[in-house]
Design a protein around this motif. Structure first.
Motif, PDB file in Angstrom:
ATOM      1  N   LYS A   1     -79.601 -15.284 -15.615  1.00 27.47           N
ATOM      2  CA  LYS A   1     -80.272 -15.036 -16.904  1.00 27.47           C
ATOM      3  C   LYS A   1     -79.984 -13.644 -17.452  1.00 27.47           C
ATOM      4  CE  LYS A   1     -84.036 -18.307 -16.395  1.00 27.47           C
ATOM      5  NZ  LYS A   1     -85.473 -18.542 -16.381  1.00 27.47           N
ATOM      6  N   GLN A   2     -79.570 -12.731 -16.578  1.00 24.68           N
ATOM      7  CA  GLN A   2     -79.306 -11.352 -17.005  1.00 24.68           C
ATOM      8  C   GLN A   2     -77.828 -11.097 -17.304  1.00 24.68           C
ATOM      9  OE1 GLN A   2     -81.034  -8.676 -14.097  1.00 24.68           O
ATOM     10  NE2 GLN A   2     -82.932  -9.851 -14.055  1.00 24.68           N
ATOM     11  N   TRP A   3     -76.995 -12.116 -17.199  1.00 21.75           N
ATOM     12  CA  TRP A   3     -75.589 -11.962 -17.547  1.00 21.75           C
ATOM     13  C   TRP A   3     -75.457 -11.820 -19.058  1.00 21.75           C
ATOM     14  CZ3 TRP A   3     -72.275 -16.027 -14.450  1.00 21.75           C
ATOM     15  CH2 TRP A   3     -72.436 -15.797 -13.078  1.00 21.75           C
ATOM     16  N   ILE A   4     -74.283 -11.392 -19.495  1.00 24.72           N
ATOM     17  CA  ILE A   4     -73.999 -11.321 -20.937  1.00 24.72           C
ATOM     18  C   ILE A   4     -73.506 -12.698 -21.341  1.00 24.72           C
ATOM     19  CG2 ILE A   4     -72.610 -10.210 -22.728  1.00 24.72           C
ATOM     20  CD1 ILE A   4     -72.374  -7.813 -20.665  1.00 24.72           C
ATOM     21  N   HIS A   5     -74.307 -13.395 -22.139  1.00 23.36           N
ATOM     22  CA  HIS A   5     -74.040 -14.793 -22.460  1.00 23.36           C
ATOM     23  C   HIS A   5     -73.230 -14.957 -23.740  1.00 23.36           C
ATOM     24  CE1 HIS A   5     -76.545 -16.683 -19.343  1.00 23.36           C
ATOM     25  NE2 HIS A   5     -77.173 -15.516 -19.384  1.00 23.36           N
TER      26      HIS A   5
ATOM     27  N   GLU B   1     -74.574  -5.380 -10.066  1.00 25.48           N
ATOM     28  CA  GLU B   1     -75.256  -4.112  -9.799  1.00 25.48           C
ATOM     29  C   GLU B   1     -75.286  -3.895  -8.295  1.00 25.48           C
ATOM     30  OE1 GLU B   1     -79.122  -4.153 -11.611  1.00 25.48           O
ATOM     31  OE2 GLU B   1     -78.302  -4.095 -13.639  1.00 25.48           O
ATOM     32  N   HIS B   2     -74.884  -2.701  -7.868  1.00 29.26           N
ATOM     33  CA  HIS B   2     -74.887  -2.349  -6.438  1.00 29.26           C
ATOM     34  C   HIS B   2     -74.104  -3.368  -5.606  1.00 29.26           C
ATOM     35  CE1 HIS B   2     -77.894   0.477  -7.790  1.00 29.26           C
ATOM     36  NE2 HIS B   2     -78.708  -0.505  -8.133  1.00 29.26           N
ATOM     37  N   GLY B   3     -72.989  -3.874  -6.157  1.00 34.89           N
ATOM     38  CA  GLY B   3     -72.119  -4.769  -5.426  1.00 34.89           C
ATOM     39  C   GLY B   3     -72.580  -6.218  -5.367  1.00 34.89           C
ATOM     40  N   HIS B   4     -73.644  -6.570  -6.101  1.00 38.85           N
ATOM     41  CA  HIS B   4     -74.159  -7.946  -6.084  1.00 38.85           C
ATOM     42  C   HIS B   4     -74.366  -8.445  -7.516  1.00 38.85           C
ATOM     43  CE1 HIS B   4     -74.726  -7.692  -1.813  1.00 38.85           C
ATOM     44  NE2 HIS B   4     -75.543  -6.653  -1.929  1.00 38.85           N
ATOM     45  N   PHE B   5     -74.204  -9.763  -7.685  1.00 36.78           N
ATOM     46  CA  PHE B   5     -74.482 -10.355  -8.989  1.00 36.78           C
ATOM     47  C   PHE B   5     -75.976 -10.292  -9.279  1.00 36.78           C
ATOM     48  CE2 PHE B   5     -70.549 -12.706  -7.871  1.00 36.78           C
ATOM     49  CZ  PHE B   5     -69.809 -12.402  -9.003  1.00 36.78           C
ATOM     50  N   VAL B   6     -76.302  -9.906 -10.503  1.00 37.64           N
ATOM     51  CA  VAL B   6     -77.706 -10.000 -10.918  1.00 37.64           C
ATOM     52  C   VAL B   6     -77.973 -11.457 -11.267  1.00 37.64           C
ATOM     53  CG1 VAL B   6     -77.698  -7.615 -11.779  1.00 37.64           C
ATOM     54  CG2 VAL B   6     -77.284  -9.509 -13.372  1.00 37.64           C
ATOM     55  N   PRO B   7     -79.237 -11.879 -11.391  1.00 39.01           N
ATOM     56  CA  PRO B   7     -79.518 -13.282 -11.744  1.00 39.01           C
ATOM     57  C   PRO B   7     -78.799 -13.706 -13.030  1.00 39.01           C
ATOM     58  CG  PRO B   7     -81.526 -12.188 -11.049  1.00 39.01           C
ATOM     59  CD  PRO B   7     -80.462 -11.113 -11.147  1.00 39.01           C
TER      60      PRO B   7
END
Length: 188
Positions: free
Chosen positions: A125-129, A117-123
């Motif tokens: 835990k919020q990735w699609i696992h 999001e906005h050019g940065h990885f989100v944490p």
């Protein structure tokens, strides 16, 4: 030590009955706890009956399976698996078939999709696992589920022990993912 006696023979058995047999099965054990004269009887049996290669390497935590294999077999297709999972009989066949279709890609049986999001990885835990279907999006392979690495698919620094022990001492999946990304190797 205990895991090698308890689970590894079952893992090895699941690899020995694959529909696509590997050319070699190499079990890497840390030389701190094991040696030629200190091997569990069940592992000796797997070596003697089925030709499983048992080799010893410095104890680099979870790095001990891929790093020494990259040194030993730099021109080979390598598949990593964990020592505490029993694998479906078609795992290697499916990975190899996909490799023939896309020979320059890292292939995994299971991965996570990073979310940016906005050019940065989100944490994390919020990735699609636990993505198991083919995806054209960026994919983070989970090495233990069964991951195929074509020759030269990882950046040259991948085996730099000082570097990975300083930057990612307990995060081998992250290290190998970054090394693949730096080499420009896509993951499927």
């Amino acid at each position: 030590g205990r895991r090698a006696v308890k689970t590894v023979p079952h893992v090895l058995a699941s690899l020995l009955v694959q529909t696509k047999r590997p050319d070699r099965i190499i079990l890497w054990l840390d030389n701190e706890h094991f040696s030629e004269t200190r091997l569990p009887r069940k592992l000796l049996s797997m070596r003697d009956k089925y030709g499983v290669e048992i080799r010893f390497f410095f104890f680099f935590r979870s790095y001990k399976k891929l790093i020494p294999s990259l040194h030993l077999c730099p021109e080979d297709i390598l598949v990593t698996v964990d020592d505490d999972l029993v694998y479906k009989r078609r795992l290697l066949e499916q990975l190899y078939k996909a490799h023939l279709e896309t020979p320059d890609m890292r292939l995994c049986a299971l991965g996570h999709q990073p979310v940016i999001e906005h050019g940065h990885f989100v944490p994390y835990k919020q990735w699609i696992h636990n993505v198991t279907q083919h995806s054209d999006r960026q994919l983070f392979p989970l090495g233990g589920s069964g991951t195929l690495y074509p020759p030269h698919s990882l950046y040259a620094d991948v085996t730099d022990t000082d570097l990975f022990m300083r930057l990612a001492p307990q995060a081998d999946d992250v290290w190998f993912w970054v090394m693949g990304e730096m080499a420009g190797t896509k993951t499927r």
